[in-house]
Design an enzyme around this catalytic site. Sequence first.
Site, PDB file in Angstrom:
ATOM      1  N   CYS A  93     -38.133 -46.834  -6.695  1.00  0.00           N
ATOM      2  CA  CYS A  93     -39.301 -47.060  -6.141  1.00  0.00           C
ATOM      3  C   CYS A  93     -39.331 -47.768  -4.717  1.00  0.00           C
ATOM      4  O   CYS A  93     -40.059 -47.798  -3.819  1.00  0.00           O
ATOM      5  CB  CYS A  93     -40.504 -48.267  -6.639  1.00  0.00           C
TER       6      CYS A  93
ATOM      7  N   GLN B  35     -45.405 -46.534 -15.728  1.00  0.00           N
ATOM      8  CA  GLN B  35     -45.323 -45.711 -14.310  1.00  0.00           C
ATOM      9  C   GLN B  35     -46.905 -45.587 -14.284  1.00  0.00           C
ATOM     10  O   GLN B  35     -47.708 -45.382 -14.898  1.00  0.00           O
ATOM     11  CB  GLN B  35     -44.717 -44.585 -14.714  1.00  0.00           C
TER      12      GLN B  35
ATOM     13  N   GLU C 163     -32.671 -53.673 -21.129  1.00  0.00           N
ATOM     14  CA  GLU C 163     -33.754 -54.249 -20.367  1.00  0.00           C
ATOM     15  C   GLU C 163     -33.722 -55.755 -20.583  1.00  0.00           C
ATOM     16  O   GLU C 163     -33.451 -56.172 -21.627  1.00  0.00           O
ATOM     17  CB  GLU C 163     -34.781 -53.720 -21.097  1.00  0.00           C
TER      18      GLU C 163
ATOM     19  N   CYS D 272     -63.602 -45.520  -6.225  1.00  0.00           N
ATOM     20  CA  CYS D 272     -61.949 -45.777  -6.231  1.00  0.00           C
ATOM     21  C   CYS D 272     -61.474 -44.317  -6.493  1.00  0.00           C
ATOM     22  O   CYS D 272     -61.210 -44.102  -7.568  1.00  0.00           O
ATOM     23  CB  CYS D 272     -61.522 -46.753  -7.101  1.00  0.00           C
TER      24      CYS D 272
END
Length: 409
Positions: free
Chosen positions: A366, A245, A292, A145
């Site tokens: 994103c 991230q 948050e 990978c």
Amino acid sequence: MNTRFTIDHLGAQGDGVAKTDSGPVFIPFTLPGEVVTAARQKNRAELVAVIEPSSQRAEPTCRHFGTCGGCALQHMNAEDYNGWKRELVVHALRSRGLDAPVAEIVRCEPNTRRRAVFSARTTQVGVLLGYRQAASHTIVPIEECPILLPAIFERLDDIRKIVSLAEPGKEVLRLSVTATESGLDIDIGGLKKLGEKQRMAIARFAGAAGLARVSMAGEIIIEPRKPMVTFGSATVEVPPGGFLQATAEAEAAMAGLVTGHLARCKRVADLFSGSGTFALRLAVRSEVHAVESDAAAIAALDRASRHTPGLRPVSAERRDLDRRPLTAKELSRFDGIVFDPPRAGAEIQVKQIAKSGVKRVAAVSCNPVTLARDLSILTGSDYTLLSVTPIDQFLWSAHVEAVALLEKR
């Protein structure tokens, strides 16, 4: 029956698009200008052969490309791939009538991804560990990978061992694996229950193998070492299964843009703050209020801020900003804002920002489509869009991050 197609352009998910009399046909692993044969099923087709290849075509890096369901664009050369990703952001902005300087994309290098999600199940011949094939429940076992950090890929046998010790039977497990500075953090999902015998076996193995932590659906099974990451000068304990991230390099690029834009702000609100990616860096110069919805993430941020010397005051608030956004009145005490919401964007919160008098805003996203929507709300309310920077941290996929910087006129 195989049909001949000419590829017109790439779609938003990286599939080649052929125009036909009955509408567009999406053909994975093809490129603009190519002539191909493919087996059509309604508006999709499976590639059979490339008759006339594009000059953009490159040799895929990984032997599993085309089957594992992870990468979509290994067959495209790097220059054109990066240009296409940048154009995703440009197109999304133009669709909302936004004309702003779009920087060259911050590239993603191979072998840098520090988190991955694997699927796994036990078979008569051992543990099957890999990625789900596209549009399928089939697990493709991986032998390489090239997107992953070696710290993850080199420990696949240990991850398989954790699966076998869990004894999942017919259940398919979902393993979230993060490479932290103190070792691998593995969270097991998809398992209905874990017996005491299995729990003890996993704990013994994980301790001997030097894993930082193993948890199941957020419940810690064993934690020989706290899984830690560094945000600026602060060291943060990552919650089990917590968001991080995908690459440290992309995170640093995003943080540099955000902190640079908000450097002269005395009080900053970090909305959708997670565990403090931006808040703990901003606190070197500014007083920060972090908001948050995830309890574990905001608790990790709070602990890190209290144990990091040299930071300005950091306050932490648990709050669902999609249901209860900070109002324009609440935002009036800040002169800078950064927000980094999930893919759905921050429309409700952005409408309150638009009504506020906050001077500087950094928007991180994103999803170029929802970012463009949110930016159009702000630019319609006396904000000037100064710049947009695309950032790639999901190599060879159709996903692209972006950081937009705005200032109140």
